[in-house]
Write a protein that holds these residues in place. Structure first.
Motif, mmCIF file in Angstrom:
data_model
loop_
_atom_site.group_PDB
_atom_site.id
_atom_site.type_symbol
_atom_site.label_atom_id
_atom_site.label_comp_id
_atom_site.label_asym_id
_atom_site.label_seq_id
_atom_site.Cartn_x
_atom_site.Cartn_y
_atom_site.Cartn_z
ATOM 1 N N ARG A 56 44.110 43.645 53.310
ATOM 2 C CA ARG A 56 44.946 42.543 52.817
ATOM 3 C C ARG A 56 44.904 41.310 53.723
ATOM 4 N NH1 ARG A 56 49.159 44.116 48.696
ATOM 5 N NH2 ARG A 56 48.522 46.197 48.106
ATOM 6 N N GLU A 58 43.518 37.389 54.752
ATOM 7 C CA GLU A 58 43.239 36.124 54.044
ATOM 8 C C GLU A 58 41.749 35.992 53.742
ATOM 9 O OE1 GLU A 58 44.226 32.625 52.164
ATOM 10 O OE2 GLU A 58 45.584 34.096 53.029
ATOM 11 N N PHE A 61 40.687 38.307 50.943
ATOM 12 C CA PHE A 61 40.997 37.862 49.581
ATOM 13 C C PHE A 61 39.904 36.939 49.062
ATOM 14 C CE2 PHE A 61 43.071 35.918 46.021
ATOM 15 C CZ PHE A 61 43.860 36.944 45.516
ATOM 16 N N THR A 94 41.227 36.693 40.097
ATOM 17 C CA THR A 94 41.076 36.063 41.411
ATOM 18 C C THR A 94 40.736 34.582 41.284
ATOM 19 O OG1 THR A 94 38.801 36.893 41.548
ATOM 20 C CG2 THR A 94 40.512 38.191 42.630
ATOM 21 N N GLY A 98 43.167 31.918 42.913
ATOM 22 C CA GLY A 98 42.601 30.970 43.866
ATOM 23 C C GLY A 98 42.877 29.536 43.464
ATOM 24 N N ARG A 103 48.011 34.366 46.371
ATOM 25 C CA ARG A 103 47.419 35.665 46.689
ATOM 26 C C ARG A 103 48.341 36.722 46.091
ATOM 27 N NH1 ARG A 103 44.321 32.414 47.478
ATOM 28 N NH2 ARG A 103 43.269 31.790 49.369
ATOM 29 N N TRP A 105 48.050 40.513 45.952
ATOM 30 C CA TRP A 105 47.324 41.732 46.279
ATOM 31 C C TRP A 105 47.692 42.877 45.347
ATOM 32 C CZ3 TRP A 105 43.065 42.204 48.886
ATOM 33 C CH2 TRP A 105 42.731 41.255 49.856
#
Length: 147
Positions: A56, A58, A61, A94, A98, A103, A105
């Motif tokens: 998890r 940054e 991601f 995603t 983005g 974010r 998760w």
């Protein structure tokens, strides 16, 4: 004026060679030879996504979309049914997250767990897979609707 006749037109008329059906069958056989390797690559890709979900981070991601897009390319080339649709949904998710600078998760993790389940069931495209894909679509719609 001169009429130019392409050499391909002459070559097509030559006797011999393969008929279209034979060429398609040969191409399908060649794909079947590569299928096991492709499925192994899908497993490795899902393992990497699972690791990213555990970390998890940054930077992790940011790695999800390219990895998912690569998996979608492979899955789309081979008949993987619900796997392709689930990984495509992960790409959509995603991308939208983005673009919104968010974010999520948990939603990514649900997608990755679904991918693992589809791999485990051998790409079964039954009613359970449809229900799972409907759930993944609802996650993507939820992201779209969020402010």
């Amino acid at each position: 004026m001169f009429k130019v006749r392409p050499t391909l037109a002459d070559q097509i008329r030559l006797p011999g060679g393969k008929k279209v059906g034979e060429a398609v069958a040969a191409a399908d056989a060649a794909l079947d030879d590569q299928r096991a390797s492709a499925v192994e690559g899908l497993h490795l890709g899902v393992e990497r996504l699972e690791a990213l979900c555990r970390e998890r981070s940054e930077g992790g991601f940011a790695s999800i979309y390219p990895l998912a897009a690569n998996l979608a390319g492979t899955a789309g080339f081979f008949e993987t049914g619900p796997f392709y649709r689930a990984v495509y949904s992960l790409c959509e998710l995603t991308e939208k997250l983005g673009a919104a600078g968010r974010r999520d998760w948990s939603s990514v993790d649900v997608h990755v767990r679904s991918l693992r389940l589809i791999l485990t069931t051998g790409f079964d495209d039954g009613p359970e897979a449809k229900a799972m894909l409907d759930g993944l679509s609802s996650l993507v719609r939820r992201v779209e609707a969020a402010p």
